[in-house]
Structure formats: C-alpha cells, structure tokens
Design an enzyme around this catalytic site. Sequence first.
Site, mmCIF file in Angstrom:
data_model
loop_
_atom_site.group_PDB
_atom_site.id
_atom_site.type_symbol
_atom_site.label_atom_id
_atom_site.label_comp_id
_atom_site.label_asym_id
_atom_site.label_seq_id
_atom_site.Cartn_x
_atom_site.Cartn_y
_atom_site.Cartn_z
ATOM 1 N N ASP A 141 -6.181 -7.425 3.508
ATOM 2 C CA ASP A 141 -7.287 -6.788 2.793
ATOM 3 C C ASP A 141 -8.110 -7.846 2.066
ATOM 4 O O ASP A 141 -9.332 -7.889 2.151
ATOM 5 C CB ASP A 141 -6.733 -5.773 1.789
ATOM 6 C CG ASP A 141 -7.848 -5.091 1.014
ATOM 7 O OD1 ASP A 141 -8.829 -4.666 1.642
ATOM 8 O OD2 ASP A 141 -7.745 -5.005 -0.226
ATOM 9 N N ASP A 181 -12.044 -9.795 3.330
ATOM 10 C CA ASP A 181 -13.295 -9.792 2.558
ATOM 11 C C ASP A 181 -13.828 -11.218 2.411
ATOM 12 O O ASP A 181 -15.028 -11.457 2.532
ATOM 13 C CB ASP A 181 -13.085 -9.184 1.159
ATOM 14 C CG ASP A 181 -13.422 -7.694 1.117
ATOM 15 O OD1 ASP A 181 -13.232 -7.017 2.151
ATOM 16 O OD2 ASP A 181 -13.864 -7.206 0.055
ATOM 17 N N TYR A 221 0.810 -1.217 0.000
ATOM 18 C CA TYR A 221 0.000 0.000 0.000
ATOM 19 C C TYR A 221 0.843 1.267 0.000
ATOM 20 O O TYR A 221 0.387 2.314 -0.445
ATOM 21 C CB TYR A 221 -0.943 0.017 1.215
ATOM 22 C CG TYR A 221 -2.226 -0.718 0.990
ATOM 23 C CD1 TYR A 221 -2.210 -2.074 0.711
ATOM 24 C CD2 TYR A 221 -3.449 -0.064 1.061
ATOM 25 C CE1 TYR A 221 -3.394 -2.764 0.515
ATOM 26 C CE2 TYR A 221 -4.636 -0.747 0.862
ATOM 27 C CZ TYR A 221 -4.606 -2.093 0.593
ATOM 28 O OH TYR A 221 -5.776 -2.770 0.391
ATOM 29 N N LYS A 235 3.884 -15.384 1.867
ATOM 30 C CA LYS A 235 4.144 -16.128 0.632
ATOM 31 C C LYS A 235 5.650 -16.389 0.588
ATOM 32 O O LYS A 235 6.359 -15.948 -0.333
ATOM 33 C CB LYS A 235 3.628 -15.308 -0.563
ATOM 34 C CG LYS A 235 3.614 -16.051 -1.894
ATOM 35 C CD LYS A 235 2.603 -17.184 -1.985
ATOM 36 C CE LYS A 235 2.724 -17.900 -3.318
ATOM 37 N NZ LYS A 235 1.939 -19.152 -3.384
ATOM 38 N N ASP A 280 -2.101 -18.579 -0.114
ATOM 39 C CA ASP A 280 -3.065 -19.275 -0.979
ATOM 40 C C ASP A 280 -3.744 -20.402 -0.212
ATOM 41 O O ASP A 280 -4.957 -20.601 -0.297
ATOM 42 C CB ASP A 280 -2.400 -19.776 -2.280
ATOM 43 C CG ASP A 280 -1.074 -20.490 -2.050
ATOM 44 O OD1 ASP A 280 -0.544 -20.436 -0.916
ATOM 45 O OD2 ASP A 280 -0.561 -21.104 -2.998
#
Length: 368
Positions: A251, A255, A143, A194, A227
């Site tokens: 983020d 959701d 970000y 990751k 993942d």
Amino acid sequence: MTNTKTVVILAGEGIGPEVIAEARRILDWLVAHLDLPITAREALYGTEAFRRAGKIVPDETMAALEGADAILFGATGGPDYDALPAEARRAGNLLRIRRHLDLYANLRPIQALPALHAASSLKSRVLEGVDFVIVRELSGGLYFGEPRGIETLPDGERRGVNTHLYTASQIRRVARFAFELARTRGRRVCSVDKANVMEAGAFWREEVSAVQRAEFADVALTHMLVDNCAMQLVRAPAQFDVLLTDNMFGDILSDAAAMITGSLGMLPSASIGPARADGRRAALYEPVHGSAPDIAGRGIANPLGAILSLAMALRWSLDAPQAADRLEEAVRAALATDVRTRDIMHEGGRLVGTGEMGSAVLAALETP
Ligand code: IPM
Ligand code: MG
C-alpha cells in the site's frame, strides 16, 4: 452456454463516477467496434447504495460481483462516506469485497512513459526504462489480522491493536503469482520484508525462498528490506522487474512508486482471486487514486487510471488481449498530442478535463 463475458461496474464515490464514465464510453466503443462478446452493467455501491438500499454493498450487488468475469471499480471514501454509520461501513465496503472474493494478488504496474517524464517529481535519467509491477498481497497481513481494535486495560490505559499475521499458504500463493508473472517478463522477483525486526518478516522471506527453490529455479529472487526499498524506488527504480510485497508495505510503496508514472492519477490496478470451479478467477480492476473529494464533481480528474484499469481487465479477465494492447497504445497516442489533465500538466501542454481526456483516447482509438 455462451462465451459472453460480464463486467460489473461500481462507480463509487468522489471522482469515481466521473472517471468510470470515461472508461465506460471506451468499453462501449471497443465492444461495438471490435465486436467483443462482453456485456457491462452497473451495480449500486457506497453512499448512494446506502441511501437507496440501506447497505454499502447491497446483497444484489454482492451476488452480481460473485458472478462477474471482471469488476470495474471507481473509488470509495470521502465526507459522505465517513458520515455513514460505523456498523454499515464494517458490514460491507471495498475491503469486504476484496476479502469476500479472496482477491489476494494486487497488481500495480509502474511504467515511466517518456511523454510523462516532465510530470514526474523524479529526474528523467532516473525514469529511463522503468517498467515493473508491484504484486501486493491483498487478503491478509495488518489489514485483516486478529486481534484488532481499541481497548481499555484494567488500569484505565487505552491501547490500539492490529496484528500482522500471514500463514504459509497465504505467502506461498502470492509468491507463486509473482514468480509466474515474472516468467512473462524479466524473470526477476524482488521480495520486500522487514526480516531484520519482524519474525513474520523472516517467515515471509523463508516461505518465498522455499517456493522459488522448489518451483521457480528459472526466476531470480532477491530480498530487500522495506526501508531500503522505499529509498531504491526513488534512487534507481529501473532495477525492478516484479516487486513482491505484503499488504501494508505494498500500500505504502505503491503510492510512492506512483510518482514515477507522473501522477497517482495514472496508476491502474488489478486484484485477482483464486481460480473458481469453472477455472475463471474473480477479479476487480480499479484506479489506485481514491475518491479525491477535494476535486470531485468538477470534471478535472484524470480518467487514465480508470481507462488503463479497463485495459488490464481486457487482458486478464475478458479474453481480449489485443483490445488491451490497442487501448494502451491509444492512451500513449493521446498523451503524444500533449493533452494533459491538471495532475500531469507540464509547460506547453494543453490542459483538458476528464471528458476531453476520454475523448482524446477515443479519437486515438478511431485513428489506428
Ligand atoms: C489502496 C487504498 C486502500 C488500501 C484504502 C482505500 C482502503 O489505499 O487500494 O491502496 O489501503 O488498500
Ligand atoms: Mg493505498
């Protein structure tokens, strides 16, 4: 000096003002009936602020935010906001506020209330007992990393660039936050990265592990690739206690996790900064749902994300944990009467609008 706490309210755009109005009614009720030493006031933010003061975050608003014990934020975005000049949006917006106040720890509690199992896209057996918190790093990563931008190379090819960047101290402070939170819950942290592809991910893992070894031997730490985590959230979400993520992964995963609660409209959040000189921490509370321009102004948005954000503010910043418990209990009691906004509607439920849902929570508060 008094102990009066101040709440600064930024309603924002889209459905922000509608859901914030319900949170405000409830705050006023709690202050009056529980005699809480809290004062609340609204400050200008967003398209309305730009029209009146030429800035999305007027200086006066930023000054008010700096002194506030808690900021209650509605939502931002939508067509009117997008139409503002690009430099005005760069000069000040929600991300700027997060950055300016150094709000690095973003908490998103995910609970599957039995009353809302029917509203979720997941099966009830998957939702049984789900109760975890996402701790999302909010001040760094993709970000904010530099370099960033869109540029044209000497050969005429264009490219877009963002930088995933974390310093050790940025990782360590949010990791500490997650471990401390885990101590008040199930003492388990799952850290997401990751690491199999990104150096910055392997580094994240190293630093989180180092903090755990040195300071939190009593908290169990596991690591999960992002993942796999996305899959586990819909396969077996009851396995999580505290889920620690970087800015971008948090983020996205939050959701997805929202559907566990029945609707994105249910999800509250708290964004917490470092302790200031006087020990108080800057903190901003907002529903996760965003401005939803497609339903704005129609009185049908779910105010429970905003109302539950107020409960988090009462607990974390306003020294009123009992009021927070009582408010969360009132939300559960209201849902038990089967009132439902459109986003959490189920067969046999009673469809209500934003104001009626607020009134149902108030009614539950009034009959303890
Ligand atoms: C969130 C939102 C914001 C984010 C947007 C509105 C910038 O999606 O709080 O999750 O990406 O952080
Ligand atoms: Mg988001």
